[in-house]
Each structure stands twice: as C-alpha cells, then as structure tokens.
Motif scaffolding. Sequence first.
Motif, PDB file in Angstrom:
ATOM      1  N   SER A   1       0.989  -1.098   0.130  1.00 19.79           N
ATOM      2  CA  SER A   1      -0.068   0.328  -0.182  1.00 19.79           C
ATOM      3  C   SER A   1       0.579   1.361   0.054  1.00 19.79           C
ATOM      4  N   GLY A   2       2.127   1.919   0.282  1.00 20.96           N
ATOM      5  CA  GLY A   2       3.101   2.229  -0.214  1.00 20.96           C
ATOM      6  C   GLY A   2       4.601   2.029   0.852  1.00 20.96           C
ATOM      7  N   ALA A   3       4.727   3.227   1.446  1.00 25.71           N
ATOM      8  CA  ALA A   3       5.699   3.284   2.100  1.00 25.71           C
ATOM      9  C   ALA A   3       5.379   3.488   3.559  1.00 25.71           C
ATOM     10  N   THR A   4       6.414   2.918   4.860  1.00 23.41           N
ATOM     11  CA  THR A   4       5.545   2.802   6.236  1.00 23.41           C
ATOM     12  C   THR A   4       6.215   3.924   6.930  1.00 23.41           C
ATOM     13  N   VAL A   5       5.150   4.621   7.588  1.00 29.03           N
ATOM     14  CA  VAL A   5       5.562   5.806   8.037  1.00 29.03           C
ATOM     15  C   VAL A   5       5.655   5.741   9.566  1.00 29.03           C
ATOM     16  N   ILE A   6       6.123   5.724  10.197  1.00 28.75           N
ATOM     17  CA  ILE A   6       6.838   5.949  11.978  1.00 28.75           C
ATOM     18  C   ILE A   6       6.565   7.364  12.340  1.00 28.75           C
ATOM     19  N   PRO A   7       5.119   6.362  13.586  1.00 25.42           N
ATOM     20  CA  PRO A   7       4.703   7.684  14.153  1.00 25.42           C
ATOM     21  C   PRO A   7       6.030   8.565  15.399  1.00 25.42           C
ATOM     22  N   VAL A   8       5.360   9.362  15.320  1.00 29.16           N
ATOM     23  CA  VAL A   8       6.976   9.972  15.984  1.00 29.16           C
ATOM     24  C   VAL A   8       6.226  11.128  17.390  1.00 29.16           C
ATOM     25  N   ALA A   9       6.472  10.957  18.357  1.00 26.86           N
ATOM     26  CA  ALA A   9       5.994  12.205  19.279  1.00 26.86           C
ATOM     27  C   ALA A   9       7.622  13.208  19.814  1.00 26.86           C
ATOM     28  N   SER A  10       6.512  14.034  20.324  1.00 26.43           N
ATOM     29  CA  SER A  10       7.737  15.726  20.692  1.00 26.43           C
ATOM     30  C   SER A  10       6.869  16.635  20.967  1.00 26.43           C
ATOM     31  N   THR A  11       7.583  17.551  20.662  1.00 27.31           N
ATOM     32  CA  THR A  11       6.969  19.094  21.871  1.00 27.31           C
ATOM     33  C   THR A  11       7.783  20.204  21.298  1.00 27.31           C
TER      34      THR A  11
ATOM     35  N   ASN B   1       8.756  35.772  18.912  1.00 28.43           N
ATOM     36  CA  ASN B   1       9.963  36.362  18.767  1.00 28.43           C
ATOM     37  C   ASN B   1      10.912  35.870  17.256  1.00 28.43           C
ATOM     38  N   GLY B   2       9.590  34.887  16.459  1.00 27.70           N
ATOM     39  CA  GLY B   2      10.837  33.794  15.743  1.00 27.70           C
ATOM     40  C   GLY B   2      11.436  32.715  15.653  1.00 27.70           C
ATOM     41  N   ASN B   3      11.981  32.839  17.097  1.00 28.95           N
ATOM     42  CA  ASN B   3      12.426  31.798  17.347  1.00 28.95           C
ATOM     43  C   ASN B   3      11.899  30.602  17.929  1.00 28.95           C
ATOM     44  N   ILE B   4      12.489  29.264  17.550  1.00 29.07           N
ATOM     45  CA  ILE B   4      11.454  27.512  18.568  1.00 29.07           C
ATOM     46  C   ILE B   4      13.366  27.442  19.569  1.00 29.07           C
ATOM     47  N   THR B   5      12.941  27.471  20.881  1.00 28.75           N
ATOM     48  CA  THR B   5      14.426  27.460  21.780  1.00 28.75           C
ATOM     49  C   THR B   5      13.966  26.191  21.715  1.00 28.75           C
ATOM     50  N   SER B   6      13.363  25.158  21.615  1.00 27.52           N
ATOM     51  CA  SER B   6      13.469  24.204  22.059  1.00 27.52           C
ATOM     52  C   SER B   6      12.778  22.741  21.768  1.00 27.52           C
ATOM     53  N   GLY B   7      13.242  22.081  20.894  1.00 27.65           N
ATOM     54  CA  GLY B   7      11.761  20.962  20.984  1.00 27.65           C
ATOM     55  C   GLY B   7      12.332  19.856  21.272  1.00 27.65           C
ATOM     56  N   SER B   8      11.919  18.606  21.138  1.00 32.04           N
ATOM     57  CA  SER B   8      12.391  17.240  21.334  1.00 32.04           C
ATOM     58  C   SER B   8      11.759  16.148  20.906  1.00 32.04           C
TER      59      SER B   8
ATOM     60  N   THR C   1       7.703  30.980   6.247  1.00 33.35           N
ATOM     61  CA  THR C   1       8.657  29.708   6.252  1.00 33.35           C
ATOM     62  C   THR C   1       9.581  29.559   8.039  1.00 33.35           C
ATOM     63  N   ALA C   2      10.048  28.298   8.294  1.00 35.38           N
ATOM     64  CA  ALA C   2      11.080  28.121   9.251  1.00 35.38           C
ATOM     65  C   ALA C   2      12.127  27.028   8.811  1.00 35.38           C
ATOM     66  N   THR C   3      12.746  27.193   9.492  1.00 36.85           N
ATOM     67  CA  THR C   3      15.035  26.137   9.270  1.00 36.85           C
ATOM     68  C   THR C   3      14.526  25.292  10.342  1.00 36.85           C
ATOM     69  N   LEU C   4      14.923  24.314  10.580  1.00 40.25           N
ATOM     70  CA  LEU C   4      14.862  23.319  11.697  1.00 40.25           C
ATOM     71  C   LEU C   4      16.109  22.856  11.944  1.00 40.25           C
ATOM     72  N   THR C   5      16.867  22.319  13.147  1.00 41.04           N
ATOM     73  CA  THR C   5      17.902  21.927  13.672  1.00 41.04           C
ATOM     74  C   THR C   5      18.026  20.622  14.213  1.00 41.04           C
ATOM     75  N   PHE C   6      18.051  19.586  14.091  1.00 36.39           N
ATOM     76  CA  PHE C   6      17.789  18.294  14.882  1.00 36.39           C
ATOM     77  C   PHE C   6      19.636  18.156  14.664  1.00 36.39           C
ATOM     78  N   THR C   7      19.264  17.426  16.532  1.00 34.74           N
ATOM     79  CA  THR C   7      20.869  17.169  16.827  1.00 34.74           C
ATOM     80  C   THR C   7      20.886  15.791  17.337  1.00 34.74           C
ATOM     81  N   PHE C   8      20.858  14.582  17.410  1.00 38.23           N
ATOM     82  CA  PHE C   8      20.626  13.366  18.259  1.00 38.23           C
ATOM     83  C   PHE C   8      21.104  13.113  19.336  1.00 38.23           C
ATOM     84  N   THR C   9      20.297  12.985  20.445  1.00 35.09           N
ATOM     85  CA  THR C   9      20.286  12.969  21.648  1.00 35.09           C
ATOM     86  C   THR C   9      20.560  11.613  22.735  1.00 35.09           C
ATOM     87  N   GLY C  10      20.429  10.832  21.742  1.00 30.76           N
ATOM     88  CA  GLY C  10      20.866   9.430  22.079  1.00 30.76           C
ATOM     89  C   GLY C  10      19.508   8.322  21.429  1.00 30.76           C
TER      90      GLY C  10
END
Length: 180
Positions: free
Chosen positions: A71-81, A87-94, A124-133
């Motif tokens: 039926s197509g590509a498999t998608v993995i659900p993500v838990a996040s905040t 003021n134009g900043n995404i100060t944190s997220g996980s 528009t938005a720009t997000l940077t993801f950092t591997f934490t564990g």
Amino acid sequence: MQVKSMRFMSLVLSCPVAIFAFAGCSSGSNASSNPITNPPPVSGQTTYSNSALSGTYSISTGIPSGTSTASGATVIPVASTMQFDGNGNITSGSIQYPVPGLTGQTRQYSMKGTYSVSSSASGTATLTFTFTGGNTDQGMLPFIPATPLSFTLQAAQQGASVIFAESDELENISIIALKQ
C-alpha cells in the motif's frame, strides 16, 4: 371531553409555531437588531505575526521508514514537542521515535530553529535536529540530518495550530503542531 382534549392539543401544537413566527419579527423599525436575518459579525484575527506562535506545542508527524509495503511507504509515528518564543525562535523541542525492526529501541533528537509568520498566516521555518540518544544502528531508518531543514508553514486558529511542510525535500517531513 374528547372535544376539550382536541382543543387543548391544537393549542399546545400551535404555540411553538406562534413563538417562532414572533421571533422572526423585528420590534420597531430597526431591522438590523434581528439576530436571525442579520447576525452579528464574527470577530477573528485578521493579521498574524511571529507573536501568534508562542508557547509549547505538541507535534503530530511521521517519518518515512525507507521500507515499502503493497500500500506504499511505511511511516513511523513521532512523539514530540516544540517551544515557540513569539519572537521568531523555536527555542527548544524534542523528538522521539521507535526504530523499526528493533523492538523497544528509540532515537531521540533535540531541535531548535527560527520561524517567520506573515500577516496572512503563512511563513517559513528552519529547524536543526541534534541526535541526543538512543539506538545508533542505521538499520532501515536513516538518521535525521544535522543540517538545517527548511519548511513552509501555515498558522491557523490565531496560532493554536501550525502546519509545516518541508520545502527543501531532503527528508519529506510534514509536521502538525498544536498548542498545549
């Protein structure tokens, strides 16, 4: 006795009709006061800005797993905040998601970024993801790249929800964020 009952029933049944007929009539000469034919205007936010997005948002999304089914590509659900500062900043997220094929194994990332919302609620938005564990086995699912990802966004409901669509098409990620 039966005639009295019939008269009573006809009176009971005709009262609601009379009430609705009078409710539709305007008292006096000011026809604009009738809420049925002239409802009051609905007030809503007409312009947006960066300040429309402020606070903690829960994220609903999925990451393509790199595997396909009939039926197509498999998608993995993500838990996040994610946290918007207004003021134009995404100060944190996980972000945390399960690694396919490895029961109980997850990957976790932190995220930061910037955003810009126009008066029409798009932006528009720009997000940077950092591997934490978590699991580092490449397996069937590649890591989210550490390079910034670009998104177009659409805010709605006076900033209560935001939809992100990746615009650089590196990972094909779309995100729905709802204010908590």
